[in-house]
Design an enzyme around this catalytic site. Structure first.
Site, short mmCIF file in Angstrom:
data_model
loop_
_atom_site.label_atom_id
_atom_site.label_comp_id
_atom_site.label_asym_id
_atom_site.label_seq_id
_atom_site.Cartn_x
_atom_site.Cartn_y
_atom_site.Cartn_z
N GLU A 158 0.71 -1.34 -0.06
CA GLU A 158 0.04 -0.01 0.01
C GLU A 158 0.72 1.31 -0.02
OE1 GLU A 158 -2.81 -0.30 3.26
OE2 GLU A 158 -3.88 -2.05 2.05
N GLU A 275 -4.91 -8.60 -0.56
CA GLU A 275 -5.73 -8.49 0.85
C GLU A 275 -7.30 -8.10 0.48
OE1 GLU A 275 -4.58 -5.45 3.63
OE2 GLU A 275 -2.09 -6.14 3.48
#
Length: 503
Positions: A158, A275
Site C-alpha cells: 500500500e 488483501e
C-alpha cells in the site's frame, strides 16, 4: 423452483483458496500460530500465505556490523528459514511481500503498527538491492529454483498511503520497485515479481504504474491491489465500528485492474487481490459475526470471474497491527489464543472447500457444484443489509431442482451457520463476554462454534432431487446430496423395534 442443469457450465473457480493473509510473518515462529494454521490447512487447504515484515527488524535479516574499522553487512536467514519451513511443512507456500525497511537501512524513522514496521525508503538503494538479492538467492539455494519460481514476490504494501510509504511518494515507489525487480531478476529471470499492492481508492496508480513499467522497461509478472468495503473507523476503547458498503463493492474493486489496464503492457497479466475483507481493522467485531459469513458468500462465489486470486485478511486472530488482542474475538478466522475456536467466516471457507470442482449453477443466493463421483453440493446464503438499516430478512427461501443420476433416493446432509449455530460469539456474549474464559467456558465455545447438522432422505424422480431450503437470518448453509446405496437386509423392519409381531 430453479432447475439446475445436469451438464457443468465450467470449472468451479478456486481463486478464493489461492492465498490467505496473516499478520506479521514472524508470528509463524509461534507454536500456537502453527497449530491454527495446521487446522486451517487440514480443513480448507490454501495454497499460499502472505504477511508483512519479511525484512523488518523482527526477522533480523539485515545485520550491519563493524570490523577493523570497516562497515560490513551480514544477512541472517535463521528466522526466515524457520518460517518458510513451517509453511511448507503445512502444505502452504509463501506469497512473499518485500518489506518493511530494516531500521538501520532506513532513510527515516516513520513506522506503522504496534510492532513498528519502518515505512521509509532505503538510505542506500545499493544496499537494499543487495538485501533483496541475498534474500532471494538464499531461498533459491535452500528450496530450489523450480520451487521458488512458483512463489510470487510482491514489492511493498500500500505505497499509496502515507501510513505505509513515506509521503505516499509515487515516484519514490517506482524507483523502489525498479531496483527491487531488477535485483529479483538478477537471481533468476523466471522468478515472479509484481505490484503495486495499492489500497482501495487509488486505482489511478495502476495506469501510471503501467506507464512507468513500459517507459523504463521494468519487469512486471503480476498486478496486485487490495479491496475493502469499510468506511473510516469510529473509535471506541480497544476497538472500532465502521459502516460497510454492499459486498458487490468488493467485486467491483476486483474488476478494476483489468478494466483500467486494457491496452497496456500489463493487460494480460495475472491479477492478485493480496488483501480483501469487509473491514481492514482487526479490532472491528464485524469479522466475528454470522452476518460476515453471509456478507462474504457472494464474493467467494463470484470473485474468480474477475481475478486470479483474492486473499482473506487475515486467517488468525493473532494480528497485532493495533496491538496484541485485548478481546476474545479479534479480526481473523478463529481464536488463535484460545485453541482455535472457529468463526462463521471460517465455516464459509470450509463449506467452499467441500463444493467439488464442476460448476453447475450460480445465482444471487446460491452456488451449485458437483464432485467427480457424482455428489452434488449447494452453498446457499441469506441476503444481508450491509448498511444496517434493517436486520435482514428473518426467513429466506431457496428452491432448487438438482440433478442426481442412477439413484432411487438421495441422502441429504445439511450444515448450517447462522445467528444461533456455528457461532461462538453468540454463546460468548450470553455467558457475559468473559475476557479470559475458563477452560470449561472454552469447551462451551468450541461446542457452540460447530455448525448445526441435519440429514434426511429425499426421493429422486427423473434423475432429480427437489431441495426446498428455508434459511434463517444471516444463514449460510451447505447441502450435500448423494445417491443412497441401500444395504439393509430385507427383513429389516423399524416397526418391530419393540419386538411386536405385526401378524
Amino acid at each position: 423452483m430453479i432447475r439446475v442443469p445436469a451438464a457443468p457450465i465450467g470449472p468451479l473457480s478456486d481463486a478464493w483458496r489461492h492465498c490467505v493473509g496473516t499478520g506479521r510473518i514472524e508470528l509463524a515462529l509461534r507454536r500456537d500460530y502453527q497449530d491454527s494454521l495446521k487446522l486451517l490447512q487440514d480443513e480448507i487447504g490454501f495454497r499460499y500465505i502472505r504477511g508483512h515484515g519479511l525484512l523488518s527488524d523482527g526477522m533480523a535479516v539485515y545485520r550491519p556490523y563493524e570490523w577493523q574499522g570497516t562497515r560490513h553487512v551480514h544477512h541472517s536467514f535463521t528466522y526466515v528459514d524457520q518460517v518458510v519451513d513451517a509453511y511448507l511443512d503445512l502444505g502452504i507456500r509463501p506469497f512473499l511481500e518485500l518489506g518493511f525497511m530494516p531500521t538501520e537501512l532506513a532513510s527515516g524513522r516513520q513506522t506503522v503498527f504496534w510492532w513498528r514496521g519502518n515505512v521509509t525508503p532505503p538510505r542506500s538503494y545499493d544496499e537494499w538491492a543487495d538485501l533483496v538479492r541475498a534474500t532471494v538467492s538464499h531461498l533459491v539455494d535452500r528450496y530450489g529454483l523450480d520451487e521458488v519460481r512458483t512463489w510470487p514476490i510482491e514489492v511493498w504494501n500500500e505505497p499509496n498511503l502515507t501510513d505505509f510509504w513515506e509521503n505516499a511518494d509515487e515516484p519514490a515507489y517506482h524507483r523502489l520497485y525498479e531496483v527491487t525487480a531488477a535485483a529479483v531478476k538478477d537471481v533468476d529471470a523466471g522468478l515472479q515479481v509484481g505490484g503495486p499492492a495499492i489500497s482501495p481508492g487509488a486505482d489511478e496508480w495502476l495506469g501510471r504504474f503501467a506507464e512507468f513499467a513500459e517507459r523504463r522497461d521494468v519487469p512486471v509478472d503480476f498486478v496486485s491491489k487490495h479491496a475493502y468495503t469499510s468506511e473510516p473507523a469510529q473509535h471506541v476503547p480497544f476497538g472500532v465500528y465502521q459502516r460497510l458498503a454492499p459486498a458487490q463493492g468488493l467485486l467491483d474493486q476486483f474488476a478494476t485492474p483489468r478494466d483500467l489496464l486494457k491496452g497496456t503492457r500489463l493487460a494480460e497479466l495475472p491479477v492478485h487481490i493480496t488483501e480483501f475483507n469487509s473491514s481492514y481493522r482487526p479490532d472491528n467485531p464485524i469479522h466475528d459475526t454470522a452476518f460476515h459469513a453471509a456478507y462474504l458468500a457472494p464474493v467467494l462465489a463470484h470473485g474468480g470471474d474477475h481475478v486470479d486470486s483474492f486473499s482473506y485478511w487475515t486467517f488468525s486472530d493473532m494480528f497485532e497491527e493495533a496491538g496484541p488482542p485485548t478481546a476474545l474475538f479479534h479480526g481473523g478466522f478463529g481464536l488463535l489464543t484460545h485453541r482455535q475456536v472457529k468463526k462463521p467466516a471460517y465455516h464459509l471457507y470450509a463449506f467452499m472447500a467441500r463444493m467439488g470442482t464442476q460448476l453447475l449453477a450460480r445465482g444471487d443466493d446460491h452456488l451449485v457444484g458437483r464432485h467427480a463421483d457424482g455428489r452434488v453440493t449447494v452453498l446457499a446464503w441469506a441476503p444481508v443489509d450491509a448498511g444496517g438499516q434493517t436486520p435482514g430478512p428473518e426467513r429466506h427461501r431457496v428452491r432448487l431442482s438438482v440433478p442426481l443420476r442412477s439413484a432411487g433416493e438421495a441422502f441429504v446432509r445439511r450444515s448450517t451457520v447462522d445467528e444461533e449455530h456455528g457461532n461462538a460469539r453468540t454463546a460468548w456474549q450470553r455467558m457475559g463476554s468473559p475476557r479470559s474464559p475458563r477452560p470449561d467456558q472454552v469447551d462451551v465455545l468450541h461446542e457452540a462454534a460447530e455448525p448445526a447438522r441435519r440429514h434426511l432422505r429425499l426421493p429422486v424422480a427423473d434423475d432429480r432431487v427437489e431441495l426446498d431450503l428455508t434459511l434463517s437470518r444471516h444463514e449460510v448453509t451447505l447441502v450435500e446430496v448423494s445417491a443412497v446405496d441401500e444395504q439393509a437386509p430385507p427383513w429389516t423392519d423399524e416397526g418391530r423395534l419393540l419386538g411386536r409381531d405385526p401378524r
